[in-house]
Design a protein around this motif. Structure first.
Motif, PDB file in Angstrom:
ATOM      1  N   LYS A  16     -18.829 -11.307 -47.552  1.00  0.00           N
ATOM      2  CA  LYS A  16     -17.961 -12.228 -48.298  1.00  0.00           C
ATOM      3  C   LYS A  16     -17.318 -13.284 -47.403  1.00  0.00           C
ATOM      4  CE  LYS A  16     -16.761  -9.301 -52.188  1.00  0.00           C
ATOM      5  NZ  LYS A  16     -15.943  -8.100 -52.340  1.00  0.00           N
ATOM      6  N   HIS A 168     -26.424  -2.558 -43.233  1.00  0.00           N
ATOM      7  CA  HIS A 168     -26.630  -1.687 -44.396  1.00  0.00           C
ATOM      8  C   HIS A 168     -27.170  -0.323 -44.009  1.00  0.00           C
ATOM      9  CE1 HIS A 168     -30.368  -3.894 -43.601  1.00  0.00           C
ATOM     10  NE2 HIS A 168     -31.000  -2.842 -44.055  1.00  0.00           N
ATOM     11  N   GLY A 176     -28.746   0.887 -54.395  1.00  0.00           N
ATOM     12  CA  GLY A 176     -27.652  -0.024 -54.717  1.00  0.00           C
ATOM     13  C   GLY A 176     -27.998  -1.058 -55.777  1.00  0.00           C
ATOM     14  N   PRO A 177     -27.110  -2.038 -55.982  1.00  0.00           N
ATOM     15  CA  PRO A 177     -27.248  -2.987 -57.089  1.00  0.00           C
ATOM     16  C   PRO A 177     -28.207  -4.155 -56.833  1.00  0.00           C
ATOM     17  CG  PRO A 177     -25.222  -3.400 -55.865  1.00  0.00           C
ATOM     18  CD  PRO A 177     -25.872  -2.205 -55.226  1.00  0.00           C
ATOM     19  N   TYR A 178     -28.701  -4.321 -55.620  1.00  0.00           N
ATOM     20  CA  TYR A 178     -29.546  -5.477 -55.337  1.00  0.00           C
ATOM     21  C   TYR A 178     -30.914  -5.331 -56.012  1.00  0.00           C
ATOM     22  CZ  TYR A 178     -26.436  -7.212 -51.595  1.00  0.00           C
ATOM     23  OH  TYR A 178     -25.384  -7.709 -50.877  1.00  0.00           O
ATOM     24  N   GLN A 183     -33.470  -6.605 -51.879  1.00  0.00           N
ATOM     25  CA  GLN A 183     -33.506  -5.433 -50.987  1.00  0.00           C
ATOM     26  C   GLN A 183     -34.537  -5.645 -49.883  1.00  0.00           C
ATOM     27  OE1 GLN A 183     -34.141  -1.713 -53.011  1.00  0.00           O
ATOM     28  NE2 GLN A 183     -32.404  -1.994 -54.375  1.00  0.00           N
ATOM     29  N   SER A 219     -22.056  -4.380 -45.011  1.00  0.00           N
ATOM     30  CA  SER A 219     -22.158  -4.718 -46.426  1.00  0.00           C
ATOM     31  C   SER A 219     -21.209  -3.820 -47.215  1.00  0.00           C
ATOM     32  CB  SER A 219     -23.592  -4.516 -46.903  1.00  0.00           C
ATOM     33  OG  SER A 219     -23.637  -4.526 -48.310  1.00  0.00           O
ATOM     34  N   GLU A 220     -20.424  -4.439 -48.104  1.00  0.00           N
ATOM     35  CA  GLU A 220     -19.492  -3.637 -48.901  1.00  0.00           C
ATOM     36  C   GLU A 220     -20.231  -2.826 -49.966  1.00  0.00           C
ATOM     37  OE1 GLU A 220     -15.107  -5.543 -48.929  1.00  0.00           O
ATOM     38  OE2 GLU A 220     -16.573  -6.674 -50.088  1.00  0.00           O
ATOM     39  N   LYS A 221     -21.382  -3.354 -50.412  1.00  0.00           N
ATOM     40  CA  LYS A 221     -22.127  -2.680 -51.481  1.00  0.00           C
ATOM     41  C   LYS A 221     -23.140  -1.673 -50.933  1.00  0.00           C
ATOM     42  CE  LYS A 221     -21.845  -6.143 -55.129  1.00  0.00           C
ATOM     43  NZ  LYS A 221     -21.507  -7.458 -54.608  1.00  0.00           N
ATOM     44  N   ASN A 222     -23.673  -1.948 -49.756  1.00  0.00           N
ATOM     45  CA  ASN A 222     -24.807  -1.163 -49.264  1.00  0.00           C
ATOM     46  C   ASN A 222     -24.530  -0.404 -47.978  1.00  0.00           C
ATOM     47  OD1 ASN A 222     -26.541  -2.292 -51.343  1.00  0.00           O
ATOM     48  ND2 ASN A 222     -26.444  -4.181 -50.154  1.00  0.00           N
ATOM     49  N   CYS A 224     -21.230   2.105 -45.778  1.00  0.00           N
ATOM     50  CA  CYS A 224     -19.880   2.660 -45.728  1.00  0.00           C
ATOM     51  C   CYS A 224     -19.647   3.188 -44.316  1.00  0.00           C
ATOM     52  CB  CYS A 224     -19.683   3.752 -46.770  1.00  0.00           C
ATOM     53  SG  CYS A 224     -20.719   5.178 -46.502  1.00  0.00           S
TER      54      CYS A 224
END
Ligand SMILES: [Zn+2]
Ligand SMILES: [Zn+2]
Length: 261
Positions: A16, A168, A176-178, A183, A219-222, A224
């Motif tokens: 982001k 990632h 994930g959402p991609y 991806q 990546s915040e989505k992919n 941690c």
């Protein structure tokens, strides 16, 4: 302890928005500016700085998370902007009154800092990451890297400070959402380093003088933190000062000292 020679900090790191500060005395460089004027100013304030304290903006490549604020911040604070011709033609930055086009293979100096651009494989037109040296102290900033090349290993050898991406986790990316095409792009040889690739890079690159290691561009989505830490387990064990840069807060200034004698 002796005065630090080079310092680095981050205003934020992740998909982001990215912006890294590199300071040597009165010379303060902003590497990328993925935040608008207001947000950049707010984040600089945390370090007791304003845009007027900056010496220049260096851009790594044209993706929005690195360039959103480049034009507006450069205009607001009358800053010179350094980037490759490919990065320049690939995005409309608006009017840049002091544009300095650099070659991805040719070092240059800004104040007391020597800057070495490093060509990297990433899905941008002419991306260049950067290595900074000052009085024998070396800092490498390395994000947005699809794969590790011999050139990258050589350029980032023996740094006192290192900011490296672990973008990632492969399983999280797959679940994930991609969409599949994105991806494939992210995990491909022109995308981003996954956690295990980042760990492998850190095992292969020479890190003898390393004082501060920062893992960033998560990546915040992919990804941690627990997965990054698991993949980097042995690397973290080998280095005392390991930090994880965050999207919201980046990280505070870290000081690098000369390791000679
Ligand atoms: Zn990026
Ligand atoms: Zn990118």
């Amino acid at each position: 302890m002796a005065q630090p020679i080079l310092e680095f900090a981050s205003l934020g790191s992740g998909s982001k928005g990215n912006a890294t500060l590199v300071r040597c005395g009165a010379t303060i460089l902003l590497v990328d500016c993925g935040f608008g004027v207001k947000e950049t100013s707010k984040r600089l304030e945390k370090f007791g700085l304003t845009g007027h304290d900056l010496s220049a903006i260096l851009v790594t490549h044209e993706h929005g998370d690195h360039t959103k604020g480049v034009g507006p911040v450069a205009r607001k604070f009358k800053l010179p902007v350094y980037m490759t011709p490919g990065t320049h033609v690939s995005r409309d930055y608006g009017v840049l009154s002091e544009l300095c086009l650099i070659k991805a293979y040719q070092p240059f100096s800004l104040g007391s800092i020597d800057v070495t651009p490093v060509a990297v494989p990433h899905d941008a037109r002419e991306p260049a990451q950067y290595v900074f040296t000052c009085d024998g102290v070396k800092l490498g900033v390395l994000t947005d890297l699809g794969s590790v090349t011999p050139h990258v290993l050589e350029a980032y050898a023996d740094c006192q400070g290192l900011l490296v991406e672990a973008n990632h986790d492969l399983e999280m990316l797959a679940a994930g959402p991609y969409p599949p095409s994105l991806q494939a792009r992210v995990s491909g040889p022109w995308g981003h380093l996954n956690n295990y690739q980042a760990a492998e890079f850190l095992r292969c690159v020479a890190t003898n003088p390393l004082q501060h290691l920062v893992i960033g561009h998560l990546s915040e989505k992919n990804n941690c933190l627990s997965r990054v830490k698991l993949a980097l387990y042995d690397v973290i064990e080998n280095h005392h000062n390991v930090l994880f840069a965050s999207q919201n807060d980046g990280f505070d200034f870290l000081s690098l000292h000369s390791t000679e004698n």
